[in-house]
Design an enzyme around this catalytic site. Structure first.
Site, PDB file in Angstrom:
ATOM      1  N   SER A   1      -7.654  -2.658  10.314  1.00 22.22           N
ATOM      2  CA  SER A   1      -8.561  -3.881   9.568  1.00 22.22           C
ATOM      3  C   SER A   1      -9.531  -4.022   9.364  1.00 22.22           C
ATOM      4  CB  SER A   1      -6.889  -4.774   9.475  1.00 22.22           C
ATOM      5  OG  SER A   1      -7.005  -5.802   9.429  1.00 22.22           O
TER       6      SER A   1
ATOM      7  N   GLN B   1       3.510  -5.428  11.382  1.00 18.68           N
ATOM      8  CA  GLN B   1       4.235  -6.589  11.253  1.00 18.68           C
ATOM      9  C   GLN B   1       2.336  -7.437  10.012  1.00 18.68           C
ATOM     10  OE1 GLN B   1       3.638 -10.040   9.757  1.00 18.68           O
ATOM     11  NE2 GLN B   1       2.572 -10.583  12.437  1.00 18.68           N
TER      12      GLN B   1
ATOM     13  N   ASP C   1       0.802  -1.325   0.496  1.00 19.99           N
ATOM     14  CA  ASP C   1      -0.250   0.150   0.088  1.00 19.99           C
ATOM     15  C   ASP C   1       1.323   0.761   0.067  1.00 19.99           C
ATOM     16  OD1 ASP C   1      -2.006  -1.874   0.551  1.00 19.99           O
ATOM     17  OD2 ASP C   1      -3.224  -1.476   2.167  1.00 19.99           O
TER      18      ASP C   1
ATOM     19  N   PRO D   1      -4.491 -21.634  13.958  1.00 20.37           N
ATOM     20  CA  PRO D   1      -4.449 -21.737  15.380  1.00 20.37           C
ATOM     21  C   PRO D   1      -6.117 -21.049  15.981  1.00 20.37           C
ATOM     22  CG  PRO D   1      -2.837 -20.699  16.086  1.00 20.37           C
ATOM     23  CD  PRO D   1      -3.345 -20.773  14.382  1.00 20.37           C
TER      24      PRO D   1
ATOM     25  N   LYS E   1      -4.403  -4.538  15.970  1.00 21.54           N
ATOM     26  CA  LYS E   1      -5.122  -3.703  14.564  1.00 21.54           C
ATOM     27  C   LYS E   1      -5.823  -3.146  15.758  1.00 21.54           C
ATOM     28  CE  LYS E   1      -2.966  -3.266  11.395  1.00 21.54           C
ATOM     29  NZ  LYS E   1      -2.236  -2.163  11.022  1.00 21.54           N
TER      30      LYS E   1
ATOM     31  N   TYR F   1      -2.830 -10.332  15.536  1.00 23.31           N
ATOM     32  CA  TYR F   1      -2.440  -9.489  14.284  1.00 23.31           C
ATOM     33  C   TYR F   1      -4.035  -9.233  14.495  1.00 23.31           C
ATOM     34  CZ  TYR F   1      -3.438  -6.993  10.145  1.00 23.31           C
ATOM     35  OH  TYR F   1      -3.573  -5.778   8.979  1.00 23.31           O
TER      36      TYR F   1
ATOM     37  N   GLU G   1      -9.512  -7.546   9.442  1.00 27.49           N
ATOM     38  CA  GLU G   1      -8.861  -8.734  11.093  1.00 27.49           C
ATOM     39  C   GLU G   1      -9.550  -8.080  12.090  1.00 27.49           C
ATOM     40  OE1 GLU G   1      -7.453 -11.912  11.005  1.00 27.49           O
ATOM     41  OE2 GLU G   1      -8.265 -11.576   8.809  1.00 27.49           O
TER      42      GLU G   1
HETATM   43  P1  NAP Z   1       2.610  -4.843   4.020  1.00 27.56           P
HETATM   44  O1  NAP Z   1       3.168  -4.602   2.826  1.00 27.56           O
HETATM   45  O2  NAP Z   1       3.230  -6.228   4.388  1.00 27.56           O
HETATM   46  O3  NAP Z   1       3.999  -3.361   4.200  1.00 27.56           O
HETATM   47  C1  NAP Z   1       3.908  -2.879   5.474  1.00 27.56           C
HETATM   48  C2  NAP Z   1       5.291  -2.519   6.005  1.00 27.56           C
HETATM   49  O4  NAP Z   1       5.733  -2.010   7.164  1.00 27.56           O
HETATM   50  C3  NAP Z   1       6.151  -2.913   4.981  1.00 27.56           C
HETATM   51  O5  NAP Z   1       6.849  -2.328   4.184  1.00 27.56           O
HETATM   52  C4  NAP Z   1       7.312  -3.135   6.521  1.00 27.56           C
HETATM   53  O6  NAP Z   1       8.937  -2.792   6.454  1.00 27.56           O
HETATM   54  C5  NAP Z   1       6.544  -2.102   7.040  1.00 27.56           C
HETATM   55  N1  NAP Z   1       7.277  -2.371   8.328  1.00 27.56           N
HETATM   56  C6  NAP Z   1       7.271  -3.421   9.512  1.00 27.56           C
HETATM   57  N2  NAP Z   1       7.650  -3.884  10.992  1.00 27.56           N
HETATM   58  C7  NAP Z   1       8.298  -2.459  10.940  1.00 27.56           C
HETATM   59  C8  NAP Z   1       8.672  -1.708  11.885  1.00 27.56           C
HETATM   60  N3  NAP Z   1       9.252  -2.055  12.882  1.00 27.56           N
HETATM   61  N4  NAP Z   1       8.608  -0.386  11.193  1.00 27.56           N
HETATM   62  C9  NAP Z   1       8.559   1.046  10.972  1.00 27.56           C
HETATM   63  N5  NAP Z   1       7.975  -0.117   9.365  1.00 27.56           N
HETATM   64  C10 NAP Z   1       7.054  -1.595   9.245  1.00 27.56           C
HETATM   65  O7  NAP Z   1       1.725  -4.641   4.232  1.00 27.56           O
HETATM   66  P2  NAP Z   1       0.086  -3.272   3.335  1.00 27.56           P
HETATM   67  O8  NAP Z   1      -0.424  -5.081   2.531  1.00 27.56           O
HETATM   68  O9  NAP Z   1       0.599  -2.546   2.415  1.00 27.56           O
HETATM   69  O10 NAP Z   1      -0.190  -2.784   4.470  1.00 27.56           O
HETATM   70  C11 NAP Z   1      -0.328  -1.919   4.926  1.00 27.56           C
HETATM   71  C12 NAP Z   1      -0.796  -1.319   6.461  1.00 27.56           C
HETATM   72  O11 NAP Z   1      -2.250  -1.766   5.784  1.00 27.56           O
HETATM   73  C13 NAP Z   1      -0.847  -2.694   7.071  1.00 27.56           C
HETATM   74  O12 NAP Z   1      -0.295  -1.433   9.087  1.00 27.56           O
HETATM   75  C14 NAP Z   1      -0.903  -3.606   6.944  1.00 27.56           C
HETATM   76  O13 NAP Z   1      -1.549  -3.766   8.419  1.00 27.56           O
HETATM   77  C15 NAP Z   1      -2.580  -3.231   6.920  1.00 27.56           C
HETATM   78  N6  NAP Z   1      -3.223  -3.815   6.186  1.00 27.56           N
HETATM   79  C16 NAP Z   1      -3.632  -4.764   5.065  1.00 27.56           C
HETATM   80  C17 NAP Z   1      -4.559  -4.689   4.702  1.00 27.56           C
HETATM   81  C18 NAP Z   1      -4.248  -5.173   3.102  1.00 27.56           C
HETATM   82  O14 NAP Z   1      -5.389  -6.275   2.295  1.00 27.56           O
HETATM   83  N7  NAP Z   1      -3.147  -5.287   2.400  1.00 27.56           N
HETATM   84  C19 NAP Z   1      -5.629  -4.860   4.877  1.00 27.56           C
HETATM   85  C20 NAP Z   1      -6.077  -4.130   6.067  1.00 27.56           C
HETATM   86  C21 NAP Z   1      -5.178  -3.077   6.358  1.00 27.56           C
HETATM   87  P3  NAP Z   1       9.297  -4.156   5.550  1.00 27.56           P
HETATM   88  O15 NAP Z   1       8.900  -4.711   4.574  1.00 27.56           O
HETATM   89  O16 NAP Z   1      11.148  -4.216   5.957  1.00 27.56           O
HETATM   90  O17 NAP Z   1       8.773  -5.563   6.267  1.00 27.56           O
HETATM   91  O1  F7E Z   2      -5.036 -15.295   4.284  1.00 28.56           O
HETATM   92  C1  F7E Z   2      -6.475 -18.581   4.257  1.00 28.56           C
HETATM   93  C2  F7E Z   2      -5.825 -18.512   5.347  1.00 28.56           C
HETATM   94  O2  F7E Z   2      -2.945 -14.081   4.793  1.00 28.56           O
HETATM   95  C3  F7E Z   2      -6.310 -15.381   3.245  1.00 28.56           C
HETATM   96  C4  F7E Z   2      -3.688  -9.689   5.479  1.00 28.56           C
HETATM   97  O3  F7E Z   2      -2.833  -7.599   4.391  1.00 28.56           O
HETATM   98  O4  F7E Z   2      -6.083  -9.049   4.886  1.00 28.56           O
HETATM   99  C5  F7E Z   2      -4.881 -10.696   4.996  1.00 28.56           C
HETATM  100  O5  F7E Z   2      -5.322 -11.170   6.067  1.00 28.56           O
HETATM  101  C6  F7E Z   2      -7.211 -16.529   3.976  1.00 28.56           C
HETATM  102  C7  F7E Z   2      -7.037 -16.736   5.944  1.00 28.56           C
HETATM  103  O6  F7E Z   2      -5.175 -12.460   4.373  1.00 28.56           O
HETATM  104  C8  F7E Z   2      -3.398 -20.717   2.449  1.00 28.56           C
HETATM  105  O7  F7E Z   2      -6.343 -19.046   6.408  1.00 28.56           O
HETATM  106  C9  F7E Z   2      -5.301 -21.304   3.265  1.00 28.56           C
HETATM  107  O8  F7E Z   2      -8.239 -17.308   6.142  1.00 28.56           O
HETATM  108  O9  F7E Z   2      -4.350 -14.043   2.692  1.00 28.56           O
HETATM  109  P1  F7E Z   2      -3.811 -14.306   3.422  1.00 28.56           P
HETATM  110  P2  F7E Z   2      -5.581 -12.552   5.551  1.00 28.56           P
HETATM  111  O10 F7E Z   2      -5.066 -13.559   6.720  1.00 28.56           O
HETATM  112  O11 F7E Z   2      -6.899 -12.252   5.247  1.00 28.56           O
HETATM  113  C10 F7E Z   2      -5.872  -8.047   6.264  1.00 28.56           C
HETATM  114  C11 F7E Z   2      -7.428  -7.549   5.762  1.00 28.56           C
HETATM  115  C12 F7E Z   2      -5.368  -8.045   6.686  1.00 28.56           C
HETATM  116  O12 F7E Z   2      -5.640  -6.535   7.348  1.00 28.56           O
HETATM  117  C13 F7E Z   2      -4.178  -8.641   6.814  1.00 28.56           C
HETATM  118  O13 F7E Z   2      -2.748  -7.767   6.775  1.00 28.56           O
HETATM  119  O14 F7E Z   2      -6.301 -17.718   2.860  1.00 28.56           O
HETATM  120  N1  F7E Z   2      -5.532 -19.541   3.420  1.00 28.56           N
HETATM  121  N2  F7E Z   2      -4.067 -21.245   2.081  1.00 28.56           N
HETATM  122  C14 F7E Z   2      -4.132 -19.252   3.403  1.00 28.56           C
HETATM  123  N3  F7E Z   2      -3.284 -18.152   3.879  1.00 28.56           N
HETATM  124  C15 F7E Z   2      -2.378 -17.929   3.746  1.00 28.56           C
HETATM  125  N4  F7E Z   2      -1.675 -16.797   3.921  1.00 28.56           N
HETATM  126  N5  F7E Z   2      -1.708 -19.067   2.764  1.00 28.56           N
HETATM  127  C16 F7E Z   2      -1.783 -20.515   2.708  1.00 28.56           C
HETATM  128  O15 F7E Z   2      -1.478 -21.161   2.184  1.00 28.56           O
END
Ligand code: NAP
Ligand code: F7E
Length: 348
Positions: A134, A91, A14, A287, A161, A157, A136
């Site tokens: 999120s 994270q 993002d 889990p 959040k 996680y 979540e």
């Molecule tokens: P992402 O690709 O995992 O990016 C998160 C970034 O945070 C990474 O670049 C990571 O750096 C950095 N980071 C981790 N620990 C840090 C620390 N201690 N200090 C400074 N930077 C740190 O996640 P994203 O998908 O872009 O998501 C962006 C945000 O939206 C996150 O907060 C995530 O939890 C939230 N979110 C995501 C989704 C989704 O579906 N994508 C949905 C809801 C909310 P490194 O590369 O060094 O690890």
């Molecule tokens: O899992 C299932 C897994 O890791 C989606 C993050 O961006 O969205 C994300 O979290 C589903 C889960 O995303 C595998 O058990 C099956 O039910 O792609 P995911 P997530 O857990 O929904 C939320 C909104 C955030 O905020 C988070 O930062 O898929 N699943 N098999 C698997 N998931 C993974 N990763 N790997 C598998 O092999």
């Protein structure tokens, strides 16, 4: 006055799209990244080239700072003087948070507190703060979920959040800060991390087409998610901070599919049956699971005029085409190659 945006997590999915969006709007953008043993700026390297970060006046620069290091946050705030702060760093892997609970809570819950507290203590009154909350947080609450749905998090996680969500609201209520939450449902892209299920699937399909992989190992295929496109969601994030007052908003597509559906759609684009290529394993089960997420984003539509443009089918095709292109295949060429594959049976 030129707007100045500080983005934490700028090297993430993002962060990279948001930096592009804000630069296209004329902002001066500063990203923060933490130290890594190997460079991982692939998602923003094109921005360094375009906006030349060696220049002191450059519109895009990246500074080392860490959400677990208060003084690094205070320093960058003091030096850069942002008008908007987007806290995207986290994270962000739900499954891994069960193995790294303490650091997940430190980065995702205390991290935003450190940042909010540093902004408050700096005395800068007009800084606008965005917290990446999120879906979540809803966890086991049944769908559809909106801003009024109770939180029932199912992972470290999710708990982290929820804490950050309330800390953001608290700074709004107690100190009058412009602090808003975006409650975003899953959003993906060709830049998605490789260990999230969507990108794991499209990346693995490209490997199968290239002859580098036989089968994909996955966990729970019954989980239901509301999957959108990160590029659309950063537009919503920006709108949340441009609103007249601080508030909390759900961003989602309002459509829900299972992991199994995602497999069917992506393998189907190449004329393949996913069951020939997938092995189910307990290794990727969690889990505790979040069974079903389906967002109701009507508040964001009504108040911010935000709507997603990319839907499930388009997202699957965009992600698969991206991973195939990286291996030198168009979708058409991959279909031709797919027709010659002999699946190695067993395990499913
Ligand atoms: P992402 O690709 O995992 O990016 C998160 C970034 O945070 C990474 O670049 C990571 O750096 C950095 N980071 C981790 N620990 C840090 C620390 N201690 N200090 C400074 N930077 C740190 O996640 P994203 O998908 O872009 O998501 C962006 C945000 O939206 C996150 O907060 C995530 O939890 C939230 N979110 C995501 C989704 C989704 O579906 N994508 C949905 C809801 C909310 P490194 O590369 O060094 O690890
Ligand atoms: O899992 C299932 C897994 O890791 C989606 C993050 O961006 O969205 C994300 O979290 C589903 C889960 O995303 C595998 O058990 C099956 O039910 O792609 P995911 P997530 O857990 O929904 C939320 C909104 C955030 O905020 C988070 O930062 O898929 N699943 N098999 C698997 N998931 C993974 N990763 N790997 C598998 O092999």
């Amino acid at each position: 006055m030129t707007k100045r945006a500080l983005i934490t997590g700028v090297v993430g999915q993002d962060g990279s799209y948001l930096a592009e969006l804000l630069l296209s709007k004329g902002y001066v953008v500063r990203g923060i990244t933490r130290r890594a043993s190997y460079p991982h700026t692939q998602r923003i390297d094109h921005l360094f080239k375009q906006y030349d970060d060696r220049d002191a006046e450059a519109r895009f620069r990246v500074t080392y700072a860490d959400l677990t290091d208060s003084s690094s946050l205070q320093n960058v705030l003091h030096e850069f003087q942002p008008t908007e702060v987007y806290n995207l760093a986290a994270q962000s892997h739900v499954g891994i948070s069960f193995e790294t609970g303490e650091s997940t809570l430190d980065i995702n819950a205390i991290g935003p507190f450190r940042l909010l507290d540093a902004i408050r203590s700096s005395g800068a009154k007009d800084v606008r703060f965005y917290q990446a909350s999120s879906s979540e947080m809803f966890g086991a609450s049944p769908p559809p979920q909106n801003e009024l749905t109770p939180f029932l998090p199912q992972s470290p996680y999710g708990v982290s959040k929820v804490a950050a969500f309330y800390l953001t609201r608290l700074h709004r209520i107690a100190y009058g800060m412009f602090a808003s939450n975006g409650i975003l449902f899953n959003h993906e892209s060709p830049r998605r991390g490789l260990n999230f299920v969507t990108r794991k699937i499209t990346y693995s399909i490209a490997q199968i087409i290239a002859g580098e992989l036989d089968r994909i190992e996955l966990g729970n295929l019954d989980a239901k998610r509301d999957w959108g496109f990160s590029g659309d969601y950063v537009e919503g994030i920006w709108r949340i901070l441009q609103h007249t007052e601080p508030d909390d908003f759900v961003l989602a597509t309002g459509e829900m599919y299972t992991v199994r559906d995602f497999l069917g759609q992506t393998f189907g684009l190449l004329g393949l049956d996913w069951e020939d290529f997938v092995t189910i394993t307990d290794r990727y089960r969690r889990p505790a699971e979040v069974p079903a997420l389906l967002g109701d984003a009507s508040k964001a539509r009504r108040v911010l005029g935000w709507e997603p443009k990319v839907h499930f089918g388009g997202l699957c095709e965009m992600m698969l085409a991206g991973d195939l292109a990286a291996r030198g295949f168009t979708l058409e060429q991959a279909r031709t190659k797919a027709a010659t594959l002999t699946p190695k049976r067993g395990g499913a």
